[in-house]
Design a protein around this motif. Sequence first.
Motif, PDB file in Angstrom:
ATOM      1  N   MET A  89       0.847  -1.194   0.000  1.00 13.71           N
ATOM      2  CA  MET A  89       0.000   0.000   0.000  1.00 13.71           C
ATOM      3  C   MET A  89       0.884   1.246   0.000  1.00 13.71           C
ATOM      4  SD  MET A  89      -2.694  -1.064   2.956  1.00 13.71           S
ATOM      5  CE  MET A  89      -4.366  -0.708   2.535  1.00 13.71           C
ATOM      6  N   GLU A  90       0.353   2.298  -0.578  1.00  9.70           N
ATOM      7  CA  GLU A  90       1.115   3.556  -0.595  1.00  9.70           C
ATOM      8  C   GLU A  90       1.276   4.097   0.819  1.00  9.70           C
ATOM      9  OE1 GLU A  90      -0.061   6.605  -3.332  1.00  9.70           O
ATOM     10  OE2 GLU A  90      -0.687   5.132  -4.818  1.00  9.70           O
ATOM     11  N   MET A  91       2.363   4.804   0.996  1.00 13.06           N
ATOM     12  CA  MET A  91       2.606   5.437   2.291  1.00 13.06           C
ATOM     13  C   MET A  91       1.673   6.639   2.439  1.00 13.06           C
ATOM     14  SD  MET A  91       4.686   3.958   4.138  1.00 13.06           S
ATOM     15  CE  MET A  91       5.632   2.493   3.918  1.00 13.06           C
ATOM     16  N   PRO A  92       1.279   6.952   3.654  1.00 13.59           N
ATOM     17  CA  PRO A  92       0.393   8.090   3.857  1.00 13.59           C
ATOM     18  C   PRO A  92       1.086   9.402   3.469  1.00 13.59           C
ATOM     19  CG  PRO A  92       1.087   7.132   5.955  1.00 13.59           C
ATOM     20  CD  PRO A  92       1.610   6.258   4.888  1.00 13.59           C
ATOM     21  N   ALA A  93       0.335  10.251   2.780  1.00 20.09           N
ATOM     22  CA  ALA A  93       0.899  11.521   2.305  1.00 20.09           C
ATOM     23  C   ALA A  93       0.715  12.644   3.319  1.00 20.09           C
ATOM     24  CB  ALA A  93       0.253  11.908   0.968  1.00 20.09           C
ATOM     25  N   THR A  94      -0.286  12.524   4.154  1.00 17.53           N
ATOM     26  CA  THR A  94      -0.581  13.585   5.126  1.00 17.53           C
ATOM     27  C   THR A  94      -0.725  12.951   6.514  1.00 17.53           C
ATOM     28  OG1 THR A  94      -2.980  13.359   4.913  1.00 17.53           O
ATOM     29  CG2 THR A  94      -1.875  14.876   3.365  1.00 17.53           C
ATOM     30  N   PRO A  95      -0.643  13.770   7.545  1.00 18.47           N
ATOM     31  CA  PRO A  95      -0.876  13.236   8.891  1.00 18.47           C
ATOM     32  C   PRO A  95      -2.270  12.608   9.023  1.00 18.47           C
ATOM     33  CG  PRO A  95       0.188  15.364   9.061  1.00 18.47           C
ATOM     34  CD  PRO A  95      -0.153  15.166   7.607  1.00 18.47           C
ATOM     35  N   GLU A  96      -3.253  13.169   8.342  1.00 14.61           N
ATOM     36  CA  GLU A  96      -4.607  12.613   8.394  1.00 14.61           C
ATOM     37  C   GLU A  96      -4.642  11.224   7.754  1.00 14.61           C
ATOM     38  OE1 GLU A  96      -3.926  15.751   7.164  1.00 14.61           O
ATOM     39  OE2 GLU A  96      -4.541  16.808   8.988  1.00 14.61           O
TER      40      GLU A  96
ATOM     41  N   PHE B  73       1.655  -1.923   9.894  1.00 16.09           N
ATOM     42  CA  PHE B  73       1.610  -1.100  11.099  1.00 16.09           C
ATOM     43  C   PHE B  73       3.018  -0.642  11.475  1.00 16.09           C
ATOM     44  CE2 PHE B  73       1.561  -0.687  15.765  1.00 16.09           C
ATOM     45  CZ  PHE B  73       0.473   0.147  15.960  1.00 16.09           C
ATOM     46  N   ASP B  74       3.949  -1.582  11.499  1.00 15.89           N
ATOM     47  CA  ASP B  74       5.339  -1.260  11.849  1.00 15.89           C
ATOM     48  C   ASP B  74       5.945  -0.266  10.860  1.00 15.89           C
ATOM     49  OD1 ASP B  74       4.951  -3.178  13.803  1.00 15.89           O
ATOM     50  OD2 ASP B  74       6.332  -4.646  12.941  1.00 15.89           O
ATOM     51  N   VAL B  75       5.695  -0.504   9.570  1.00 12.15           N
ATOM     52  CA  VAL B  75       6.281   0.333   8.523  1.00 12.15           C
ATOM     53  C   VAL B  75       5.734   1.759   8.578  1.00 12.15           C
ATOM     54  CG1 VAL B  75       6.354   0.693   6.012  1.00 12.15           C
ATOM     55  CG2 VAL B  75       6.915  -1.531   6.973  1.00 12.15           C
ATOM     56  N   ILE B  76       4.423   1.900   8.734  1.00 16.11           N
ATOM     57  CA  ILE B  76       3.895   3.273   8.720  1.00 16.11           C
ATOM     58  C   ILE B  76       4.274   4.042   9.976  1.00 16.11           C
ATOM     59  CG2 ILE B  76       2.018   2.787   7.114  1.00 16.11           C
ATOM     60  CD1 ILE B  76       0.083   3.004   9.500  1.00 16.11           C
ATOM     61  N   LEU B  77       4.434   3.348  11.100  1.00 19.71           N
ATOM     62  CA  LEU B  77       4.907   4.047  12.296  1.00 19.71           C
ATOM     63  C   LEU B  77       6.338   4.530  12.097  1.00 19.71           C
ATOM     64  CD1 LEU B  77       3.475   2.069  15.328  1.00 19.71           C
ATOM     65  CD2 LEU B  77       2.966   4.410  14.676  1.00 19.71           C
ATOM     66  N   SER B  78       7.161   3.667  11.529  1.00 23.91           N
ATOM     67  CA  SER B  78       8.546   4.034  11.256  1.00 23.91           C
ATOM     68  C   SER B  78       8.606   5.184  10.240  1.00 23.91           C
ATOM     69  CB  SER B  78       9.298   2.816  10.730  1.00 23.91           C
ATOM     70  OG  SER B  78      10.621   3.136  10.446  1.00 23.91           O
ATOM     71  N   TYR B  79       7.784   5.080   9.216  1.00 26.73           N
ATOM     72  CA  TYR B  79       7.730   6.111   8.177  1.00 26.73           C
ATOM     73  C   TYR B  79       7.267   7.446   8.772  1.00 26.73           C
ATOM     74  CZ  TYR B  79       5.908   8.648   4.105  1.00 26.73           C
ATOM     75  OH  TYR B  79       5.630   9.599   3.165  1.00 26.73           O
ATOM     76  N   ALA B  80       6.216   7.397   9.569  1.00 30.34           N
ATOM     77  CA  ALA B  80       5.655   8.634  10.138  1.00 30.34           C
ATOM     78  C   ALA B  80       6.648   9.317  11.080  1.00 30.34           C
ATOM     79  CB  ALA B  80       4.358   8.332  10.877  1.00 30.34           C
ATOM     80  N   LYS B  81       7.484   8.531  11.709  1.00 23.86           N
ATOM     81  CA  LYS B  81       8.471   9.090  12.629  1.00 23.86           C
ATOM     82  C   LYS B  81       9.381  10.093  11.920  1.00 23.86           C
ATOM     83  CE  LYS B  81      11.487   7.483  16.297  1.00 23.86           C
ATOM     84  NZ  LYS B  81      12.048   6.314  16.960  1.00 23.86           N
TER      85      LYS B  81
ATOM     86  N   LYS C  24       6.739  -4.797  16.256  1.00 24.62           N
ATOM     87  CA  LYS C  24       7.559  -5.967  16.580  1.00 24.62           C
ATOM     88  C   LYS C  24       8.823  -5.552  17.333  1.00 24.62           C
ATOM     89  CE  LYS C  24       5.995  -9.338  13.293  1.00 24.62           C
ATOM     90  NZ  LYS C  24       6.350 -10.370  12.359  1.00 24.62           N
ATOM     91  N   LYS C  25       9.447  -4.486  16.873  1.00 23.81           N
ATOM     92  CA  LYS C  25      10.669  -4.007  17.537  1.00 23.81           C
ATOM     93  C   LYS C  25      10.331  -3.530  18.943  1.00 23.81           C
ATOM     94  CE  LYS C  25      14.457  -0.712  17.031  1.00 23.81           C
ATOM     95  NZ  LYS C  25      15.005   0.381  16.242  1.00 23.81           N
ATOM     96  N   GLY C  26       9.240  -2.812  19.055  1.00 18.90           N
ATOM     97  CA  GLY C  26       8.810  -2.318  20.359  1.00 18.90           C
ATOM     98  C   GLY C  26       8.470  -3.444  21.320  1.00 18.90           C
ATOM     99  N   LYS C  27       7.859  -4.513  20.800  1.00 21.01           N
ATOM    100  CA  LYS C  27       7.531  -5.664  21.637  1.00 21.01           C
ATOM    101  C   LYS C  27       8.799  -6.317  22.161  1.00 21.01           C
ATOM    102  CE  LYS C  27       3.137  -6.693  19.398  1.00 21.01           C
ATOM    103  NZ  LYS C  27       2.420  -7.612  18.504  1.00 21.01           N
ATOM    104  N   SER C  28       9.833  -6.371  21.326  1.00 24.38           N
ATOM    105  CA  SER C  28      11.113  -6.946  21.755  1.00 24.38           C
ATOM    106  C   SER C  28      11.748  -6.087  22.840  1.00 24.38           C
ATOM    107  CB  SER C  28      12.075  -7.062  20.576  1.00 24.38           C
ATOM    108  OG  SER C  28      11.569  -7.933  19.616  1.00 24.38           O
ATOM    109  N   VAL C  29      11.707  -4.782  22.646  1.00 26.24           N
ATOM    110  CA  VAL C  29      12.261  -3.854  23.635  1.00 26.24           C
ATOM    111  C   VAL C  29      11.473  -3.966  24.940  1.00 26.24           C
ATOM    112  CG1 VAL C  29      12.584  -1.403  24.186  1.00 26.24           C
ATOM    113  CG2 VAL C  29      13.229  -2.265  21.935  1.00 26.24           C
TER     114      VAL C  29
END
Length: 189
Positions: free
Chosen positions: A68-75, A130-138, A159-164
């Motif tokens: 899926m395309e990455m989100p273009a806006t915060p919305e 979920f992981d990718v868009i959180l990383s992207y949005a960061k 997944k990374k957060g769960k490991s941490v």
Amino acid sequence: MALSDFLKEQAASALEHSREEKSKRNEHERERKDAKRDDYRGRLDSLIDEFQEEVTQAQLQAEQIQNMEMPATPEDFIRMLQECERELAKPVKESALAIRVKGLEDEDDDDTLDFELPSQTIHDAWQYRFDVILSYAKSAFASDESVQKIVKKNYYKTKKGKSVKALLIVLGILALVAAVVSVGVLFGN
């Protein structure tokens, strides 16, 4: 003597007839079992083909989710994050074919299929998304404080957060054990 020979012959004939009948019954039972086994294998093979098709469809759907395309806006980011959360909240379930295959199970058959595979494949794709868009949005929305709060809030769901998080829990337990041992050593003497 003739009577005794006649009776022996009759007994031998009856015994031979009994053996032939038993052999015929055994052969008939063997043929019935073979036919039943062949029917079972045929129906099972058909269901396995259907299951493979279901797995293939799940893999295609997973690829679509991952691409899926990455989100273009915060919305857009918030909408996509909410969609991921909704999809991740759905339980991983068995394929509908599981019931049909379980009805055909053979006690001698040790092969088992993972009937959760199609659902798990799609669930994993949503987790990846979920992981990718959180990383992207960061990085993409670094200047948007509301997005960064959402990213931070959801970090431990990745997944990374769960490991941490698991590592932090283990370290906390070790620190607690060390504190208890220290107190025991101090007050034990």
